[in-house]
Enzyme design. Structure first.
Site, PDB file in Angstrom:
ATOM      1  N   ASP A   1       0.857  -1.186   0.000  1.00  0.00           N
ATOM      2  CA  ASP A   1       0.000   0.000   0.000  1.00  0.00           C
ATOM      3  C   ASP A   1       0.893   1.235   0.000  1.00  0.00           C
ATOM      4  O   ASP A   1       1.559   1.533   0.987  1.00  0.00           O
ATOM      5  CB  ASP A   1      -0.909  -0.023   1.231  1.00  0.00           C
ATOM      6  CG  ASP A   1      -1.889   1.143   1.262  1.00  0.00           C
ATOM      7  OD1 ASP A   1      -1.833   1.997   0.345  1.00  0.00           O
ATOM      8  OD2 ASP A   1      -2.698   1.197   2.197  1.00  0.00           O
TER       9      ASP A   1
ATOM     10  N   TYR B   1      -1.459  18.653  -4.128  1.00  0.00           N
ATOM     11  CA  TYR B   1      -1.016  17.771  -5.202  1.00  0.00           C
ATOM     12  C   TYR B   1       0.246  18.329  -5.853  1.00  0.00           C
ATOM     13  O   TYR B   1       1.231  17.601  -6.068  1.00  0.00           O
ATOM     14  CB  TYR B   1      -2.127  17.629  -6.233  1.00  0.00           C
ATOM     15  CG  TYR B   1      -1.774  16.742  -7.404  1.00  0.00           C
ATOM     16  CD1 TYR B   1      -1.786  15.353  -7.272  1.00  0.00           C
ATOM     17  CD2 TYR B   1      -1.447  17.289  -8.642  1.00  0.00           C
ATOM     18  CE1 TYR B   1      -1.474  14.528  -8.348  1.00  0.00           C
ATOM     19  CE2 TYR B   1      -1.128  16.471  -9.728  1.00  0.00           C
ATOM     20  CZ  TYR B   1      -1.142  15.093  -9.575  1.00  0.00           C
ATOM     21  OH  TYR B   1      -0.828  14.285 -10.646  1.00  0.00           O
TER      22      TYR B   1
ATOM     23  N   ALA C   1       2.440  20.346  -4.593  1.00  0.00           N
ATOM     24  CA  ALA C   1       3.568  20.246  -3.664  1.00  0.00           C
ATOM     25  C   ALA C   1       4.185  18.854  -3.717  1.00  0.00           C
ATOM     26  O   ALA C   1       5.416  18.704  -3.716  1.00  0.00           O
ATOM     27  CB  ALA C   1       3.108  20.571  -2.245  1.00  0.00           C
TER      28      ALA C   1
ATOM     29  N   LYS D   1       4.135  16.842  -6.246  1.00  0.00           N
ATOM     30  CA  LYS D   1       4.778  16.655  -7.547  1.00  0.00           C
ATOM     31  C   LYS D   1       6.019  17.535  -7.703  1.00  0.00           C
ATOM     32  O   LYS D   1       6.989  17.141  -8.359  1.00  0.00           O
ATOM     33  CB  LYS D   1       3.771  16.931  -8.669  1.00  0.00           C
ATOM     34  CG  LYS D   1       2.661  15.893  -8.752  1.00  0.00           C
ATOM     35  CD  LYS D   1       3.209  14.507  -9.060  1.00  0.00           C
ATOM     36  CE  LYS D   1       2.108  13.511  -9.394  1.00  0.00           C
ATOM     37  NZ  LYS D   1       2.639  12.192  -9.823  1.00  0.00           N
TER      38      LYS D   1
END
Length: 231
Positions: free
Chosen positions: A55, A145, A147, A149
């Site tokens: 996971d 998101y 941040a 990436k």
């Protein structure tokens, strides 16, 4: 010659299509799945592929998962194609919106890469990160998101310099908006109608990824942006 590739995100979108293309040409796949059910589903689509149950939202579990997988001593490439997205204004985003995206989109790729580096070095292999246009520019409601990436870009840039002497190539691919289930989810979060025809075909992104993976060893594509073409 067939290669051994470890791939996350093979259950959907770009990762799924990439796994199809790699399997069709005879490469040996090691597919990371979040649970046993997902692993069985992926394995039924790709007979002969190995699976690693892990996971990515819990990067601390990756060590045990990799140890249990009994991977070959050499891995030719690891492709990080899994990702999650949750939009929202900074004023409204809860802590778990930040931590979940950072875990899956950044910490898990860093940890999986760390665990596979001895095998990548042995094969003089390649690490390929499927990033996003958000890894270069952050827009309103995309803070968490983007941040994650932007962090993924930093990871790739640092890793490229650190592992060059070991012969490990590092590539980041930055797709623009692509017609995947994640894009449909983004549109739902934005409250907009979704038209897949308006965005990049995932096959085009996969072709770009394969180009980077298949480049002769005297060169490396370090950064590759894929943007929608003229309509």
């Amino acid at each position: 010659m067939p290669q051994t590739l470890v791939l996350t995100g093979a259950g959907s979108g770009i990762g799924r299509l990439l796994a199809d293309r790699l399997a069709a040409r005879g490469d040996h796949l090691v597919l990371v799945a979040r649970d046993e059910d997902r692993a069985a589903e992926i394995a039924s689509r790709h007979p002969g592929a190995a699976t690693v149950v892990a996971d990515l939202a819990r990067p601390e579990t990756l060590t045990a998962a990799i140890e249990a997988a009994h991977l070959p001593e050499g891995v030719d490439a690891v492709v990080h194609a899994a990702g999650v997205v949750q939009l929202g204004h900074v004023a409204d985003l809860a802590v778990d919106a930040w931590t979940s995206q950072l875990a899956v989109n950044l910490v898990a790729p860093a940890e999986l890469t760390r665990l596979l580096l001895p095998r990548l070095r042995a094969a003089r292999g390649q690490v390929l990160f499927v990033n996003s246009g958000a890894g270069l520019t952050a827009h309103p409601e995309w803070a968490a998101y983007a941040a994650s990436k932007h962090g993924l870009k930093a990871l790739a840039d640092a890793l490229r310099g650190e592992e060059a002497a070991a012969g490990v190539r590092v590539t980041t691919v930055y797709p623009g908006r692509t017609a995947t289930p994640m894009q449909a989810e983004v549109h739902a979060q934005e409250g907009r109608a979704y038209d897949p025809a308006a965005w990049i075909d995932p096959a085009s992104v996969v072709t770009a990824i394969l180009t980077a993976l298949d480049l002769p060893r005297d060169a490396v594509i370090s950064d590759l942006s894929v943007r929608p073409g003229p309509r």
